[in-house]
Design an enzyme around this catalytic site. Structure first.
Site, short mmCIF file in Angstrom:
data_model
loop_
_atom_site.label_atom_id
_atom_site.label_comp_id
_atom_site.label_asym_id
_atom_site.label_seq_id
_atom_site.Cartn_x
_atom_site.Cartn_y
_atom_site.Cartn_z
N LYS A 50 62.77 28.03 106.52
CA LYS A 50 61.96 26.87 107.00
C LYS A 50 61.02 27.52 108.08
O LYS A 50 61.54 27.68 108.99
CB LYS A 50 62.57 25.53 107.08
CG LYS A 50 61.70 24.36 107.53
CD LYS A 50 62.39 23.00 107.61
CE LYS A 50 61.72 21.98 107.90
NZ LYS A 50 62.39 20.67 108.05
N SER A 125 60.37 17.45 104.67
CA SER A 125 59.61 18.49 105.30
C SER A 125 60.23 19.99 104.87
O SER A 125 59.54 20.87 105.22
CB SER A 125 59.74 18.41 106.93
OG SER A 125 60.79 18.73 107.45
N SER A 149 64.93 15.28 105.32
CA SER A 149 64.05 16.48 105.24
C SER A 149 64.71 17.82 104.47
O SER A 149 63.76 18.65 104.06
CB SER A 149 63.74 17.06 106.59
OG SER A 149 62.85 16.21 107.22
#
Length: 169
Positions: A50, A125, A149
């Protein structure tokens, strides 16, 4: 890597692809096997990270213009842990601006899309990570989760997402 390069435009899962570094790491992984050396639990597994999590020498912008020039001075601890187990980092994945949304869009990178219906969101996210796994770009994506997320994008993309707990028994 070619599969990612030819198909990433559909989901925008990856924002940075570390082609040279990944191929070098794969060659080193093959050599380690041929020498009969001990292998880590993630030996040779291509993984995505990420974009929020530091990868030394790589951009970490969290999809916000105010951080567009930030380059990580070192690896995050979990990145080092994965590398020490033999994982091959192939790139970093898309995130919403400042990591604060259940969709993946921001000021720098194109909107992240669901691989099953690109008119829909991949979530956020860690949406880019979920889209990368669901697209077949990598079998494992490292994300971060405070309020869903990892788990929500995984569900949006038909995957299982795990939020681990530090220091749990």
């Amino acid at each position: 890597i070619n599969y990612i390069k030819n198909n990433n435009y559909k989901t925008n899962a990856f924002v940075w692809l570390f082609e040279k570094e990944a191929l070098d790491a794969a060659r080193n992984a093959d050599e380690k096997v041929s020498r009969g050396e001990p292998l880590g639990l993630l030996h040779g597994v291509p993984v995505s990270i990420k974009e929020q999590i530091w990868v030394k020498g790589k951009y970490c912008t969290i999809n916000a213009q105010q951080f567009q020039n930030f380059i990580a001075p070192k690896n995050g601890d979990v990145v080092d842990a994965w590398i020490n187990e033999g994982a091959i980092i192939i790139g970093t994945t898309n995130v919403p601006k400042m990591l604060i949304d259940f969709q993946t869009f921001g000021e720098i990178y194109p909107r992240g899309n669901n691989p099953y219906d690109t008119t829909r969101t991949c979530g956020g996210s860690t949406g880019g990570g979920a889209a990368a796994v669901a697209s077949g770009f990598c079998p494992l994506a490292l994300g971060g989760d405070m309020g869903g997320s990892i788990r929500l994008p995984a569900a949006f993309c038909g995957l299982y997402g795990l939020k681990t707990t530090e220091n749990s028994l």
